[in-house]
Scaffold this motif. Structure first.
Motif, PDB file in Angstrom:
ATOM      1  N   ASP A 370       0.813  -1.226   0.000  1.00 24.38           N
ATOM      2  CA  ASP A 370       0.000   0.000   0.000  1.00 24.38           C
ATOM      3  C   ASP A 370       0.843   1.270   0.000  1.00 24.38           C
ATOM      4  O   ASP A 370       0.868   2.040   0.963  1.00 24.38           O
ATOM      5  N   LEU A 371       1.516   1.478  -1.104  1.00 23.20           N
ATOM      6  CA  LEU A 371       2.397   2.634  -1.291  1.00 23.20           C
ATOM      7  C   LEU A 371       1.754   3.606  -2.273  1.00 23.20           C
ATOM      8  O   LEU A 371       1.350   3.220  -3.376  1.00 23.20           O
ATOM      9  N   ASP A 372       1.653   4.872  -1.887  1.00 19.84           N
ATOM     10  CA  ASP A 372       1.096   5.903  -2.774  1.00 19.84           C
ATOM     11  C   ASP A 372       2.169   6.401  -3.728  1.00 19.84           C
ATOM     12  O   ASP A 372       3.235   6.861  -3.296  1.00 19.84           O
ATOM     13  N   LEU A 373       1.867   6.322  -5.036  1.00 17.30           N
ATOM     14  CA  LEU A 373       2.818   6.728  -6.072  1.00 17.30           C
ATOM     15  C   LEU A 373       2.073   7.402  -7.224  1.00 17.30           C
ATOM     16  O   LEU A 373       0.851   7.255  -7.361  1.00 17.30           O
ATOM     17  N   PRO A 374       2.818   8.107  -8.088  1.00 18.47           N
ATOM     18  CA  PRO A 374       2.221   8.526  -9.354  1.00 18.47           C
ATOM     19  C   PRO A 374       1.830   7.284 -10.161  1.00 18.47           C
ATOM     20  O   PRO A 374       2.219   6.168  -9.808  1.00 18.47           O
ATOM     21  N   GLN A 375       1.076   7.472 -11.245  1.00 17.96           N
ATOM     22  CA  GLN A 375       0.731   6.349 -12.101  1.00 17.96           C
ATOM     23  C   GLN A 375       2.019   5.659 -12.541  1.00 17.96           C
ATOM     24  O   GLN A 375       2.878   6.265 -13.174  1.00 17.96           O
ATOM     25  N   VAL A 376       2.181   4.389 -12.160  1.00 17.49           N
ATOM     26  CA  VAL A 376       3.452   3.694 -12.360  1.00 17.49           C
ATOM     27  C   VAL A 376       3.481   3.036 -13.734  1.00 17.49           C
ATOM     28  O   VAL A 376       2.528   2.366 -14.145  1.00 17.49           O
TER      29      VAL A 376
END
Length: 443
Positions: A370-376
Motif C-alpha cells: 500500500d504505497l502511494d505513487l504517481p501512475q506507475v
C-alpha cells in the motif's frame, strides 16, 4: 519519501544522492543497485565520536560491520577513527584484506569455531567478546598453545527487554547470547576468566537489542551491569576496565519511527555510567559502543526498475520490480516497513496506491504494501530509502538471482565498491561429479 542526508530532487525532477542523478546511476551500473550516501555515513560516524568526546570518558566506538561489511566500508570507518566489530571469519577476513588495524577489531559471536579463533589470534586482534563457557575453554587452550595472552570481554545478559521485534531483542534472560547475570552464570564466568592464565579479562559486554527509540533500556542496562560489576569487585577483587554497552540505536525508516539524536543516546549512557559507577570505582571504566544500523541504515537507498504489474479490481494493484527478497529480506523476516518514490519522476503527484512485489517465486516476496505513487509505468525507477543496513549484508542468490552492485556517492562522484555478480559467479562454486558429468546441451 523522506529525503535523508544529501538526497534531493534535482532540476530534472530526478532523485539525486551524493550529488549523483539516480537516473544516470541506473544507466551506468544497472539495477537493482545499492547506493550509499558516503557523506551521511561519515556524518553519523563523527556524531558518535563527537558525542563521546563531549562526555569526558575514555571510549571506543566500534562500527558493527554485520550491518554492511565490504572492504571500502572498513576503510571508511578506519579513516573516521572507529574500531570494528566482526562476527565471522568472513567479516574478519574482509577487514584484514582492507588493511584495517587488527588491534582495533573486536570479535563477537555465540558459536565461534576453533578455526575462527585461530585466525583471529594469529591476526592479533584487539579483543574477543566471549559468549559462553565452551568458547572460553577453547580460547584459553588455543592461546596457551601459542604462548599468548588475549584480551576478552564477557558478554552478559542484564535481563533488560528492549521494546523491539522479538528476533532482534537480545538483552532478556531467555536469549541465545551471553552469560546471564540473574542465574549466576555471569559471576561464574568472571571467576573462571580472572584466573585463566592466557585470558586478560578487560570487562563486560551487554547488548539489549536493535532499532531502539528510547534511552530507558540503555539506562537500566547500565544500572544492572554496574551493580554486577560492583558485586564482582567486592567479592572477587576484580575491577573492570571496559564496559561495552553494545548498539541498537534506532533510525527512521518510516513516518512513525521516532529515533533520538546520536548525542541524546550517548549522553544518556555516559551520564548513567557516571552515576552508577562513580561511587564505587575510583576510575570510571572505558565505555565502548557498537553502532551499525545507525551509521549506515539511512545512508542507503536501493534503486529498482519497474517491470510488470497486476491489477485486481477492488483488491489491490501489484507492481513488480527487478529485485526483492534476495536484496532485501527484512520485510519477509521482520515485517519491516519502508518508504519509496519514483526516482525518475520525483515531482509527479501521487495518483494510485500500489503494493511493491519482488521477482522471487514466493508469495511472501513483498517489499512494500500500500504505497502511494504517481501512475506507475514499466521502466520507471523505484527508490527505496533506508536500505543501508542488513540489506546487502543479508542478500542471497535465491532463485539464482545475482546480487546487486554497490556504489558510494559523494560530491557528484560515484564509485563502485562491490561489482554486480555475473552469471558465471553464480555457478563458480558448483561441481559436477564425474559420474554424472555430461557435455552441456546449451552453450
Amino acid at each position: 519519501m523522506y529525503l535523508h542526508g544529501t538526497s534531493k530532487i534535482n532540476t530534472k525532477g530526478h532523485l539525486e544522492i551524493g550529488g549523483c542523478d539516480t537516473v544516470e546511476l541506473k544507466e551506468t551500473y544497472e539495477t537493482p543497485l545499492y547506493i550509499m550516501d558516503e557523506a551521511l555515513v561519515r556524518q553519523r560516524s563523527r556524531e558518535y565520536m563527537e558525542a563521546f568526546r563531549a562526555s569526558g570518558l575514555n571510549f571506543q566506538v566500534a562500527y558493527a560491520s554485520k550491518a554492511f561489511c565490504v572492504m571500502a566500508m572498513c576503510r571508511l570507518v578506519e579513516e573516521e577513527g572507529l574500531s570494528l566489530d566482526v562476527v565471522s571469519e568472513g567479516e574478519l577476513y574482509t577487514a584484514l584484506q582492507a588493511g584495517f588495524p587488527a588491534n582495533r577489531i573486536h570479535f563477537h559471536g555465540n558459536n565461534k569455531t576453533p578455526e575462527e579463533l585461530e585466525m583471529a589470534i594469529s591476526a592479533n586482534i584487539g579483543c574477543f567478546v566471549v559468549d559462553n563457557f565452551t568458547e572460553m575453554h577453547m580460547l584459553q587452550a588455543i592461546a596457551a598453545e601459542k604462548g599468548l595472552s588475549v584480551n576478552i570481554l564477557l558478554r552478559v545478559t542484564p535481563g533488560v527487554e528492549a521494546h523491539t521485534h522479538e528476533y532482534i531483542s537480545t538483552g532478556q534472560t531467555d536469549s541465545k547470547f551471553g552469560f546471564d547475570i540473574g542465574n549466576g552464570s555471569a559471576f561464574e564466568a568472571v571467576e573462571l576468566a580472572s584466573i585463566s592464565l592466557n585470558l586478560n579479562l578487560l570487562g563486560l559486554h551487554s547488548h539489549i537489542g536493535s532499532q531502539i527509540f528510547e534511552v530507558e533500556g540503555f539506562q537500566m542496562a547500565v544500572e544492572r551491569v554496574a551493580g554486577f560489576s560492583i558485586q564482582v569487585k567486592e567479592k572477587l577483587g576484580v575491577v573492570f576496565k571496559v564496559i561495552n554497552l553494545g548498539g541498537g540505536f534506532g533510525i527512521r525508516y518510516t513516518e512513525g519511527d521516532t529515533p533520538l539524536k546520536v548525542s541524546d543516546y550517548v549522553k544518556a549512557i555516559t551520564d548513567s555510567v557516571k552515576q552508577s559507577f562513580g561511587g564505587a570505582y575510583a576510575q570510571l571504566p572505558e565505555i565502548w559502543v557498537e553502532p551499525g544500523r545507525s551509521i549506515v541504515g539511512d545512508a542507503g537507498t536501493t534503486l529498482y526498475t519497474v517491470g510488470t504489474s497486476k491489477n485486481i479490481p477492488g483488491v489491490r494493484k501489484y507492481v513488480a520490480v527487478d529485485g526483492g527478497m534476495t536484496d532485501n529480506p527484512r520485510p519477509a523476516l521482520y515485517e519491516s516497513k519502508y518508504e519509496a518514490m519514483l526516482a525518475n519522476r520525483a515531482n509527479d503527484a501521487n495518483e494510485e496506491t500500489v503494493s511493491i512485489a519482488g521477482k522471487c517465486c514466493e508469495s511472501g516476496d513483498m517489499l512494500i504494501w500500500d504505497l502511494d505513487l504517481p501512475q506507475v509505468n514499466s521502466g520507471d525507477l523505484l527508490a527505496v530509502s533506508c536500505t543501508g543496513a542488513y540489506n546487502y549484508a543479508m542478500a542471497s542468490n535465491y532463485n539464482r538471482i545475482r546480487r546487486p552492485a554497490v556504489v558510494f556517492a559523494k560530491d557528484g562522484q560515484s564509485d563502485l565498491v562491490v561489482k554486480r555478480e555475473t552469471l558465471q559467479d553464480i555457478v563458480s562454486g558448483d561441481v559436477i561429479p564425474e559420474r554424472i558429468a555430461k557435455q552441456p546441451s546449451y552453450k
